[in-house]
Design a protein around this motif. Sequence first.
Motif, PDB file in Angstrom:
ATOM      1  N   VAL A  72       0.830  -1.217   0.000  1.00 61.96           N
ATOM      2  CA  VAL A  72       0.000   0.000   0.000  1.00 61.96           C
ATOM      3  C   VAL A  72       0.863   1.265   0.000  1.00 61.96           C
ATOM      4  N   ASP A  73       0.277   2.363  -0.459  1.00 63.77           N
ATOM      5  CA  ASP A  73       0.871   3.676  -0.190  1.00 63.77           C
ATOM      6  C   ASP A  73      -0.192   4.524   0.505  1.00 63.77           C
ATOM      7  N   LEU A  74       0.065   5.789   0.697  1.00 65.60           N
ATOM      8  CA  LEU A  74      -0.883   6.643   1.412  1.00 65.60           C
ATOM      9  C   LEU A  74      -0.804   8.052   0.838  1.00 65.60           C
ATOM     10  N   ARG A  75      -1.977   8.585   0.472  1.00 64.90           N
ATOM     11  CA  ARG A  75      -2.001   9.969  -0.012  1.00 64.90           C
ATOM     12  C   ARG A  75      -2.875  10.830   0.897  1.00 64.90           C
ATOM     13  N   PRO A  76      -2.265  11.527   1.868  1.00 64.38           N
ATOM     14  CA  PRO A  76      -3.045  12.476   2.663  1.00 64.38           C
ATOM     15  C   PRO A  76      -3.236  13.774   1.862  1.00 64.38           C
ATOM     16  N   TYR A  77      -4.277  14.516   2.209  1.00 67.09           N
ATOM     17  CA  TYR A  77      -4.587  15.766   1.515  1.00 67.09           C
ATOM     18  C   TYR A  77      -4.335  16.951   2.442  1.00 67.09           C
ATOM     19  N   VAL A  78      -3.722  17.992   1.881  1.00 67.50           N
ATOM     20  CA  VAL A  78      -3.326  19.143   2.678  1.00 67.50           C
ATOM     21  C   VAL A  78      -3.987  20.393   2.102  1.00 67.50           C
ATOM     22  N   LEU A  79      -4.604  21.191   2.970  1.00 72.19           N
ATOM     23  CA  LEU A  79      -5.229  22.436   2.533  1.00 72.19           C
ATOM     24  C   LEU A  79      -4.445  23.618   3.109  1.00 72.19           C
ATOM     25  N   TYR A  80      -4.161  24.589   2.270  1.00 78.21           N
ATOM     26  CA  TYR A  80      -3.440  25.768   2.712  1.00 78.21           C
ATOM     27  C   TYR A  80      -4.363  26.967   2.533  1.00 78.21           C
ATOM     28  N   GLY A  81      -4.979  27.397   3.623  1.00 79.89           N
ATOM     29  CA  GLY A  81      -5.854  28.570   3.590  1.00 79.89           C
ATOM     30  C   GLY A  81      -5.383  29.525   4.654  1.00 79.89           C
ATOM     31  N   GLU A  82      -6.264  29.770   5.626  1.00 83.40           N
ATOM     32  CA  GLU A  82      -5.859  30.637   6.722  1.00 83.40           C
ATOM     33  C   GLU A  82      -4.683  30.014   7.483  1.00 83.40           C
ATOM     34  N   ASP A  83      -4.742  28.678   7.630  1.00 81.40           N
ATOM     35  CA  ASP A  83      -3.563  27.959   8.130  1.00 81.40           C
ATOM     36  C   ASP A  83      -3.441  26.678   7.304  1.00 81.40           C
ATOM     37  N   ILE A  84      -2.498  25.834   7.701  1.00 80.14           N
ATOM     38  CA  ILE A  84      -2.318  24.602   6.937  1.00 80.14           C
ATOM     39  C   ILE A  84      -2.996  23.456   7.682  1.00 80.14           C
ATOM     40  N   TYR A  85      -3.829  22.719   6.965  1.00 83.19           N
ATOM     41  CA  TYR A  85      -4.611  21.633   7.549  1.00 83.19           C
ATOM     42  C   TYR A  85      -4.271  20.334   6.827  1.00 83.19           C
TER      43      TYR A  85
ATOM     44  N   MET B 269      -5.619  16.598   6.394  1.00 80.63           N
ATOM     45  CA  MET B 269      -6.763  15.728   6.677  1.00 80.63           C
ATOM     46  C   MET B 269      -6.274  14.465   7.400  1.00 80.63           C
ATOM     47  N   PRO B 270      -6.879  14.129   8.568  1.00 79.47           N
ATOM     48  CA  PRO B 270      -6.406  12.942   9.292  1.00 79.47           C
ATOM     49  C   PRO B 270      -6.886  11.661   8.606  1.00 79.47           C
ATOM     50  N   GLY B 271      -6.097  11.159   7.705  1.00 82.30           N
ATOM     51  CA  GLY B 271      -6.471   9.979   6.930  1.00 82.30           C
ATOM     52  C   GLY B 271      -5.902  10.164   5.553  1.00 82.30           C
ATOM     53  N   GLY B 272      -6.647   9.804   4.576  1.00 79.82           N
ATOM     54  CA  GLY B 272      -6.154   9.952   3.212  1.00 79.82           C
ATOM     55  C   GLY B 272      -6.497   8.719   2.427  1.00 79.82           C
ATOM     56  N   LEU B 273      -6.051   8.703   1.197  1.00 84.86           N
ATOM     57  CA  LEU B 273      -6.367   7.592   0.312  1.00 84.86           C
ATOM     58  C   LEU B 273      -5.273   6.542   0.444  1.00 84.86           C
ATOM     59  N   THR B 274      -5.661   5.372   0.965  1.00 80.22           N
ATOM     60  CA  THR B 274      -4.725   4.244   0.950  1.00 80.22           C
ATOM     61  C   THR B 274      -4.980   3.469  -0.318  1.00 80.22           C
ATOM     62  N   ARG B 275      -3.963   3.430  -1.169  1.00 81.79           N
ATOM     63  CA  ARG B 275      -4.114   2.667  -2.407  1.00 81.79           C
ATOM     64  C   ARG B 275      -3.420   1.311  -2.223  1.00 81.79           C
ATOM     65  N   VAL B 276      -4.055   0.268  -2.748  1.00 88.58           N
ATOM     66  CA  VAL B 276      -3.564  -1.099  -2.565  1.00 88.58           C
ATOM     67  C   VAL B 276      -3.221  -1.703  -3.917  1.00 88.58           C
ATOM     68  N   ALA B 277      -2.068  -2.349  -3.990  1.00 94.24           N
ATOM     69  CA  ALA B 277      -1.750  -3.115  -5.199  1.00 94.24           C
ATOM     70  C   ALA B 277      -2.418  -4.471  -5.045  1.00 94.24           C
ATOM     71  N   LEU B 278      -3.579  -4.648  -5.689  1.00 96.25           N
ATOM     72  CA  LEU B 278      -4.366  -5.850  -5.404  1.00 96.25           C
ATOM     73  C   LEU B 278      -3.766  -7.125  -5.991  1.00 96.25           C
ATOM     74  N   ARG B 279      -2.923  -6.964  -7.008  1.00 92.63           N
ATOM     75  CA  ARG B 279      -2.305  -8.173  -7.581  1.00 92.63           C
ATOM     76  C   ARG B 279      -1.198  -8.661  -6.663  1.00 92.63           C
TER      77      ARG B 279
END
Lengths: 333, 481
Positions: B430-443, B445-455
């Motif tokens: 697996v890998d992990l892609r968390p998402y980051v927002l830069y607005g008034e401050d930097i946030y 997201m607690p989590g993210g997309l876990t992608r799985v190599a199913l083969r």
Amino acid sequence: MLSRVANSIYWMSRYFERAENIARFIDVNLHLILDSPVELDEQWEPLIKITGDIEHFEERYGDDATKDNVIHFLTFDRENPNSIISALTNARENARSVREIISSEMWEQINKSYFNLLGAEGESGRLDSPHDFYTNIKMQSHLFIGITDTTMSHGEGWHFARLGRLIERADKTSRILDVKYFILLPRVEDVGSPIDNIEWAALLKSASAFEMYRKKYRKIDPRKVAEFLMLDSFFPRSIHYCLMKAEESLHKITGTEPGTYRNEAERKLGRLCSELDYANIDEIISGGLHEYLDNFQTKLNLVGDAIFDTFFALTPIVEGQHNEFNGTLKGQE
Amino acid sequence: MDFNDYDTEGYYDELFEAQARPRPGTSILIDRLESLPSGDILRRQKAAEAALFNMGVTFTVYSDETGIEKIFPFDIVPRIVEPGDWKQIEDGLKQRIYALNLFIDDVYHDQKIIKDGIIPEEILYSGKCFQEQCRGINPPKGIWCHITGTDLVRDKDGKFYVLEDNLRTPSGVSYVLENRQVLKRTFPLVFEASKVRPVDDYPERLLSTLQHLTPDNTSQPTVALLTPGIYNSAYFEHSFLAQQMGIELVEGSDLVVSDGYVFMRTTKGFQKVDVIYRRIDDTFLDPTAFNPDSLLGVPGIIDVYKAGRVALANAPGTGIADDKVIYAYVPKIIKYYTGEDAILPNVPTYVCWDEKEKEHVLGNLDKYVVKAANESGGYGMLVGPHAGPKEREEFAEKIKANPRNYIAQPTVSLSRVPVIVDDHFEGRHVDLRPYVLYGEDIYVMPGGLTRVALRKGSLVVNSSQGGGSKDTWVLETVPGN
């Protein structure tokens, strides 16, 4: 609301209604065949004539208008833009492009209907119980309308959906009635006979109008049937009712006072609606029912064109002209 | 179904410390999974897939004339991230995005980082991502990269590394939100007991980030999401995010520039648009500024943007920071702008632009993964250890012809997570892609997309190449602590 979005909602709704009405066309014929005495030939070609696609059909199937060919052409033929599968595919594509505007429940319903249809197609290409199948298509459409009414705010988008649905329905009710001209063209000796009554009853049933007709007029009388489907102002599939409500939605969208107009769509629809307000069934029949309906369909198409020009057409922007938003803009500079 | 025979095979496993020994944060989940009759787990897997299908969380595979719709493959066993690991990821990403934003702003203004000799000038201009048109632009509030999806991997040693930054139009966050909805239905009891940090407020935060960019004097900003249209593979996400935020979803043809502002065509005339979350690439944004053949964009929009009368997120030009050659310099970039060492390290990277590093790569092609600097989605890659001699030779020619365009990294033994395979569990990378927002401050997201190599055995997690996804649970606390 974005013009493109309004256009997609309008067509989403029209296409779903179209799928339902094609199911109704086929169903009326299936009923007729079951109810008819043996000597009456099955007639399938007129179904294609009333949808206006006879040339397209002949290109693909020759003059072989058998039951199987006609049913396939009108139900599963993707090459026919007016088949049930094409209409539902288009309804769904339009819904997909406005998913953020309609409710999730509407989207899920349209999605389910589409995949149900694909499932039915996949099994054998032949329908084992066509009545169940076409009834199901009608019910899916009713469900969609119910979900739309109860989950979507009755604002501009909802009125565009209702406008599209009612214009499509008025057109198709007029075509269902026209079936009588093509299929049931009465032989003089049959008028008023049991066969004739059965045929008119089948026609009413195809518009889900049989029971409501019975409550109002009781006895089946061709003149009354035509009056009911065209001019009744309470029955929801009558042409008059459809146009009255379509006009109501149009005025809600624009905010124009009822009885007046500010654009071509309102003018054309208002005039057509007034004609029906004051129409008389005896005059219509003496002038020729088919001619009247044909003329009506032409005028209704012009209403559709005017709706497109008024709300959906992407006219080029003129410098300094931003309609009602112009003032706000200038205020900021 | 139980985990008695589950073998981690020497890989770092996200749920197990060792055979039959769950990590502290995962024991509630493992106990629950083992207590369910095996038929029940498969039933839940099917129900979850059906829910995604009915919600229309699908993409279209065009194998013949008619498109076949499929859900993005999904495995119901969640990946669990413990609070300590998450703290490092969160701090590391905040630091990284903060520095990258300063970097982008610098390269389009004074270019101090080049003058100070940290990054060779040639690298900046030889890539495809530097946009000359963006020089001297001051985006609203000085923010360029509002939305980032950073790909992380965990190696054998259990450490997280940054694999790549996606600062253009990163996608996938809608799957995170929809996966979470489905998993809450699938394992309500475990979910409740595990104290999982919520992700559902992401659309709200994204909207605030976008509204933060509103040009001055606009109290009721109109925010719109610009999509290439329903045939784009990420269209579901565009539509989903617009719906969740309650903003307009527009296509290029819905917008028009006039009198120095951007307007959208509505049934009641033209309405001014203030902020645009654009999900189309820089070069398609404006045919008058970039690609003249593009029909997707809006002629003249860049001039409106330069004049500060419309905000664009992400800002045009941010792509310079996800050029894979620039990526190799990110630790130095962080040091230069913040004075700190990078909290999250890069995967060791060789830059073929450098003569010496190129020779090393060419001599060891069987050991490295070689990537094109400007491609995404797993295209333009050579996985050296799995490639044949002929393939390696052809790739060597490409590198020699255009060394600037290639980097090389050792293969990382990605960590693994159990997935359901028929009637038992098997480990998949697996890998992990968390998402980051830069607005008034930097946030982050607690989590993210876990992608799985199913083969089995595969390291490729891209959805176009047999990948799937999992819900990612970031725990508030470890149970028992």
